[in-house]
Write a protein that holds these residues in place. Structure first.
Motif, PDB file in Angstrom:
ATOM      1  N   TYR A   1       0.780 -15.189  23.928  1.00  0.00           N
ATOM      2  CA  TYR A   1      -0.424 -14.462  24.313  1.00  0.00           C
ATOM      3  C   TYR A   1      -0.681 -13.321  23.341  1.00  0.00           C
ATOM      4  O   TYR A   1      -1.827 -13.079  22.935  1.00  0.00           O
ATOM      5  N   GLU A   2       0.394 -12.615  22.952  1.00  0.00           N
ATOM      6  CA  GLU A   2       0.261 -11.471  22.062  1.00  0.00           C
ATOM      7  C   GLU A   2      -0.318 -11.894  20.708  1.00  0.00           C
ATOM      8  O   GLU A   2      -1.185 -11.216  20.157  1.00  0.00           O
TER       9      GLU A   2
ATOM     10  N   SER B   1      -3.961 -12.714  21.136  1.00  0.00           N
ATOM     11  CA  SER B   1      -4.734 -11.513  21.458  1.00  0.00           C
ATOM     12  C   SER B   1      -5.010 -10.674  20.220  1.00  0.00           C
ATOM     13  O   SER B   1      -6.127 -10.162  20.030  1.00  0.00           O
TER      14      SER B   1
ATOM     15  N   GLN C   1      -7.684 -12.517  18.246  1.00  0.00           N
ATOM     16  CA  GLN C   1      -8.960 -12.462  18.956  1.00  0.00           C
ATOM     17  C   GLN C   1      -9.620 -11.093  18.803  1.00  0.00           C
ATOM     18  O   GLN C   1     -10.814 -10.986  18.487  1.00  0.00           O
ATOM     19  N   ASN C   2      -8.860 -10.045  19.022  1.00  0.00           N
ATOM     20  CA  ASN C   2      -9.418  -8.693  19.008  1.00  0.00           C
ATOM     21  C   ASN C   2      -9.880  -8.266  17.620  1.00  0.00           C
ATOM     22  O   ASN C   2     -10.827  -7.489  17.486  1.00  0.00           O
TER      23      ASN C   2
ATOM     24  N   THR D   1      -8.110 -15.648  30.119  1.00  0.00           N
ATOM     25  CA  THR D   1      -8.757 -14.533  29.428  1.00  0.00           C
ATOM     26  C   THR D   1      -9.973 -15.009  28.644  1.00  0.00           C
ATOM     27  O   THR D   1     -11.025 -14.368  28.656  1.00  0.00           O
TER      28      THR D   1
END
Length: 257
Positions: A37-38, A41, A44-45, A108
């Motif tokens: 996930y990290e 993320s 993505q960010n 998410t």
């Protein structure tokens, strides 16, 4: 018959490869970034901004509308990945989420897609009827907005991401201080007393309109904060944006028109 099937398959693969070559290859390995996930993320960010203008490709590398792309993100089983291109050209393609990928990634992405889709559908519509006083007693209405570009920040005191943006949005106001046709205002959920106490410690360069919770819930139907709006000189919603980074880019583009 077998030759016909082979020919159709070859044409299908050729079409996908042609589209892929036209727009470039993924800038990251779509499978590798799903490992944790990290990892997803962080990518993505930093790399995916759904509020910007971009060319959208579905999982088969077919060009689709932004609306279709966001709808598939909201309701499907995909991650968006940017394809390699020039710095100011953005092409996002959908890739399948792998069976063993952390379910939090899909959840998410679905939520992000839902929010981005809802925001996108608001663009091009008239900003809802508006008549309120800011903390300084100034009346702000839809008529006041006409002939100006209006930048609106929606927030509340206990929203950490909202407050984290304060230095950036304050600098944005400073950057555009000579543009009399650009007005910065904010809608806050909190009472005048709460806001005056808070803003004495954490100044905000926007004008602040208090007690906006009901308006933001009902008229704007917001469910995530901060949310930024750019309203054009005709009173129409130009952009609905989830963070300062996307706001800065969109305002720079609109202010040059």
């Amino acid at each position: 018959m077998q030759k016909l099937i082979t020919l159709i398959t070859s044409l299908f693969i050729f079409t996908i490869n042609t589209a892929q070559n036209k727009f470039g290859n993924p800038e990251v390995d779509p499978i590798q970034i799903q490992k944790t996930y990290e990892q997803w993320s962080v990518y993505q960010n930093k790399k995916i901004m759904l509020s910007r203008d971009f060319t959208a490709l579905d999982v088969a590398s077919k060009e689709v509308s932004k609306e279709t792309f966001l709808d598939q993100l909201a309701n499907g089983n995909f991650i968006p990945v940017r394809l390699k291109s020039d710095a100011n050209i953005y092409v996002y393609k959908l890739f399948k989420i792998q069976p063993k990928t952390d379910s939090s990634i899909k959840a998410t992405i679905n939520q992000m897609g839902f929010d981005a889709y809802k925001n996108f559908k608001m663009e091009g519509t008239a900003f809802p009827k508006f008549s309120f006083q800011d903390l300084d007693g100034n009346l702000v209405t839809n008529e006041f907005m006409k002939g100006k570009i209006i930048v609106i920040k929606c927030w509340y005191i206990h929203c950490t991401p909202c407050i984290r943006e304060f230095p950036q949005v304050n600098k944005l106001v400073e950057d555009y201080k000579d543009r009399k046709d650009i007005v910065f205002m904010s809608l806050a959920e909190d009472s005048p007393e709460q806001l005056k106490t808070f803003l004495a410690r954490k100044p905000l360069a926007y004008s602040v309109i208090p007690n906006m919770k009901e308006y933001m819930n009902d008229a704007l139907q917001l469910n995530s904060f901060p949310t930024h709006f750019i309203i054009n000189k005709e009173g129409m919603i130009l952009k609905v944006l989830p963070n300062f980074e996307s706001l800065e880019i969109a305002l720079a583009k609109e202010s040059k028109l």
